[in-house]
Design a protein around this motif. Structure first.
Motif, short mmCIF file in Angstrom:
data_model
loop_
_atom_site.label_atom_id
_atom_site.label_comp_id
_atom_site.label_asym_id
_atom_site.label_seq_id
_atom_site.Cartn_x
_atom_site.Cartn_y
_atom_site.Cartn_z
N GLU A 129 70.71 -50.43 18.59
CA GLU A 129 69.79 -49.81 19.55
C GLU A 129 70.40 -48.55 20.17
N LEU A 130 71.70 -48.58 20.46
CA LEU A 130 72.38 -47.43 21.05
C LEU A 130 72.68 -46.38 19.98
N PHE A 131 73.05 -46.81 18.82
CA PHE A 131 73.35 -45.92 17.70
C PHE A 131 72.12 -45.08 17.36
N GLY A 132 70.95 -45.72 17.39
CA GLY A 132 69.70 -45.04 17.07
C GLY A 132 69.25 -44.04 18.12
N LYS A 133 69.83 -44.11 19.31
CA LYS A 133 69.53 -43.16 20.39
C LYS A 133 70.47 -41.95 20.35
N ASN A 134 71.58 -42.10 19.63
CA ASN A 134 72.60 -41.06 19.58
C ASN A 134 72.11 -39.89 18.73
N GLU A 135 72.04 -38.70 19.36
CA GLU A 135 71.50 -37.52 18.66
C GLU A 135 72.30 -37.14 17.40
N LYS A 136 73.55 -37.57 17.37
CA LYS A 136 74.39 -37.29 16.20
C LYS A 136 73.87 -38.01 14.95
N CYS A 159 66.05 -49.41 12.53
CA CYS A 159 66.40 -48.57 11.38
C CYS A 159 65.61 -47.27 11.26
N LEU A 160 64.31 -47.31 11.52
CA LEU A 160 63.49 -46.11 11.31
C LEU A 160 63.91 -44.92 12.18
N PRO A 161 64.39 -45.12 13.43
CA PRO A 161 64.83 -43.96 14.22
C PRO A 161 65.98 -43.19 13.58
N LEU A 162 66.78 -43.85 12.74
CA LEU A 162 67.94 -43.22 12.10
C LEU A 162 67.56 -42.38 10.88
N LEU A 163 66.36 -42.59 10.39
CA LEU A 163 65.94 -42.03 9.11
C LEU A 163 65.28 -40.67 9.28
N ARG A 164 65.65 -39.72 8.42
CA ARG A 164 64.98 -38.41 8.45
C ARG A 164 63.56 -38.56 7.91
N THR A 165 62.70 -37.60 8.24
CA THR A 165 61.34 -37.60 7.69
C THR A 165 61.44 -37.46 6.17
N ASN A 166 60.65 -38.25 5.47
CA ASN A 166 60.64 -38.36 4.00
C ASN A 166 61.82 -39.17 3.45
N GLY A 167 62.60 -39.78 4.35
CA GLY A 167 63.66 -40.69 3.90
C GLY A 167 63.08 -42.07 3.57
N THR A 168 63.95 -42.97 3.14
CA THR A 168 63.53 -44.30 2.69
C THR A 168 64.28 -45.40 3.42
N ARG A 227 64.32 -49.45 21.81
CA ARG A 227 64.46 -49.84 23.21
C ARG A 227 65.88 -50.34 23.50
N LYS A 228 66.12 -50.78 24.72
CA LYS A 228 67.47 -51.18 25.15
C LYS A 228 68.01 -52.34 24.30
N PRO A 229 69.35 -52.47 24.20
CA PRO A 229 69.95 -53.55 23.43
C PRO A 229 69.38 -54.92 23.79
N GLY A 230 69.01 -55.66 22.76
CA GLY A 230 68.48 -57.01 22.95
C GLY A 230 66.96 -57.07 23.04
N VAL A 231 66.33 -56.01 23.50
CA VAL A 231 64.88 -56.01 23.71
C VAL A 231 64.10 -56.14 22.40
N PRO A 232 64.45 -55.37 21.35
CA PRO A 232 63.68 -55.50 20.09
C PRO A 232 63.64 -56.94 19.56
N ASN A 233 64.76 -57.65 19.70
CA ASN A 233 64.83 -59.02 19.20
C ASN A 233 64.03 -59.98 20.07
N LYS A 234 64.14 -59.81 21.38
CA LYS A 234 63.46 -60.71 22.32
C LYS A 234 61.96 -60.46 22.36
N ASN A 235 61.60 -59.18 22.22
CA ASN A 235 60.19 -58.81 22.37
C ASN A 235 59.79 -57.83 21.26
N PRO A 236 59.64 -58.32 20.01
CA PRO A 236 59.33 -57.43 18.90
C PRO A 236 58.03 -56.66 19.13
N LEU A 237 57.96 -55.46 18.61
CA LEU A 237 56.76 -54.63 18.74
C LEU A 237 55.57 -55.30 18.07
#
Length: 237
Positions: A129-136, A159-168, A227-237
Motif C-alpha cells: 500500500e505504501l510502495f504504490g503511493k511512492n512516486e518513484k 498492483c494496478l497503481p504500480l502499473l504504467r498505462t498499457n501495462g499488464t 488506501r492505507k495499509p491493511g484497509v484493502p484487505n479488511k474492506n475490499p473495494l
C-alpha cells in the motif's frame, strides 16, 4: 516433477533451458530448503513438488505472455521469490523489482540473488500500500505480478497503481476464480484496469489446477488508491 520431466514439459511449451539455468534452479532449491529451516518460506520442501508447484508453476506465465523482450516487472508479495525469480532465471534480460512486507524474506532474496548471480534485480522491504503511493514506483512498471497472495479485488488495489498505462497485471491463482472476478469487476474498472482474459490450465502430473488472470491498464489509477495499509484487505473495494 523430476529434473528431466521439468525440462521436457518446458520444451513442449517451446522453452529450451540451458545447463547454467538448470544449475541455477538446483542452487535455488538447496538455498530455499536450507533457509526454510530458519524461517517460514514455504510449506513445500519435497524436491519434485518444489519443481512442479513453485518453479514450473511460476514459469507458466511465459506460456501466455512474451517474456523474451526487455521490460520491467514488479512482483508484489513475492515471498520466496515466486514467480519473478524463476522467470528471471529463464529470461535474464527482464528487470525485476520485488516488494515484500517481511524483512527476513528480503534478506533471503538478496542472498539468493547473489548466489544465483542475478543482475537487474531490486528488493524492497515495504507494505504494498505504501510502495504504490511512492512516486518513484507509481505508474512505472511494464508488468506487475502477484501469485496467490489475496483476492483479486485486493490484489488489483495493490498492483494496478504500480502499473504504467498499457501495462499488464498478471494474477496467478489456484482454482475457482469466477466468483472472485465477479466481485473484483468494479474494483478493476475503478483502478483503471480492464480484464483481458483468464487462462485456465492444469499443472503436469496432477499437480493441481491454475488460473491466470490477465488485466490491462487502460488509464492512471486515481490518487487515493491504494488506501492505507491493511484497509484493502479488511474492506475490499
Amino acid at each position: 516433477m523430476n529434473l528431466q520431466s521439468f525440462q521436457e514439459h518446458l520444451k513442449k511449451e517451446g522453452i529450451e533451458i540451458t545447463e547454467k539455468q538448470l544449475q541455477q534452479f538446483e542452487t535455488y532449491f538447496h538455498i530455499l530448503v536450507e533457509w526454510n529451516e530458519k524461517m517460514n518460506l514455504t510449506a513445500i520442501t519435497d524436491k519434485e513438488e518444489v519443481y512442479a508447484k513453485h518453479f514450473y508453476d511460476s514459469l507458466t506465465a511465459a506460456f501466455y505472455f512474451d517474456f523474451t523482450n526487455e521490460f520491467h516487472l514488479c512482483d508484489v508479495g513475492a515471498g520466496a521469490g515466486f514467480p519473478s525469480i524463476p522467470l528471471k532465471i529463464l529470461f535474464p534480460q527482464i528487470q525485476v523489482t520485488i516488494v515484500d512486507s517481511l524483512k527476513k524474506r528480503i534478506t533471503f532474496l538478496n542472498h539468493l540473488a547473489t548466489e544465483l548471480g542475478l543482475e537487474g534485480v531490486s528488493f524492497y522491504h515495504d507494505r504494498a500500500e505504501l510502495f504504490g503511493k511512492n512516486e518513484k514506483f507509481r505508474h512505472k512498471f511494464d508488468m506487475v505480478m502477484a501469485r496467490a497472495v489475496a483476492r483479486t479485488s485486493v490484489l488489483s488495489e495493490l498492483c494496478l497503481p504500480l502499473l504504467r498505462t498499457n501495462g499488464t497485471f498478471i494474477a496467478m491463482k489456484g482454482s475457482n476464480v469466477e466468483e472472485e472476478l465477479e466481485d473484483a469487476e468494479d474494483a478493476i474498472e475503478l483502478l483503471g484496469g480492464k480484464l483481458q482474459r483468464v487462462e485456465h490450465f492444469s499443472l503436469p502430473e496432477n499437480n493441481g489446477e491454475r488460473n491466470m488472470v490477465i488485466i490491462d491498464k487502460k488509464r492512471k489509477t486515481p490518487k487515493k488508491f491504494p488506501r492505507k495499509p491493511g484497509v484493502p484487505n479488511k474492506n475490499p473495494l
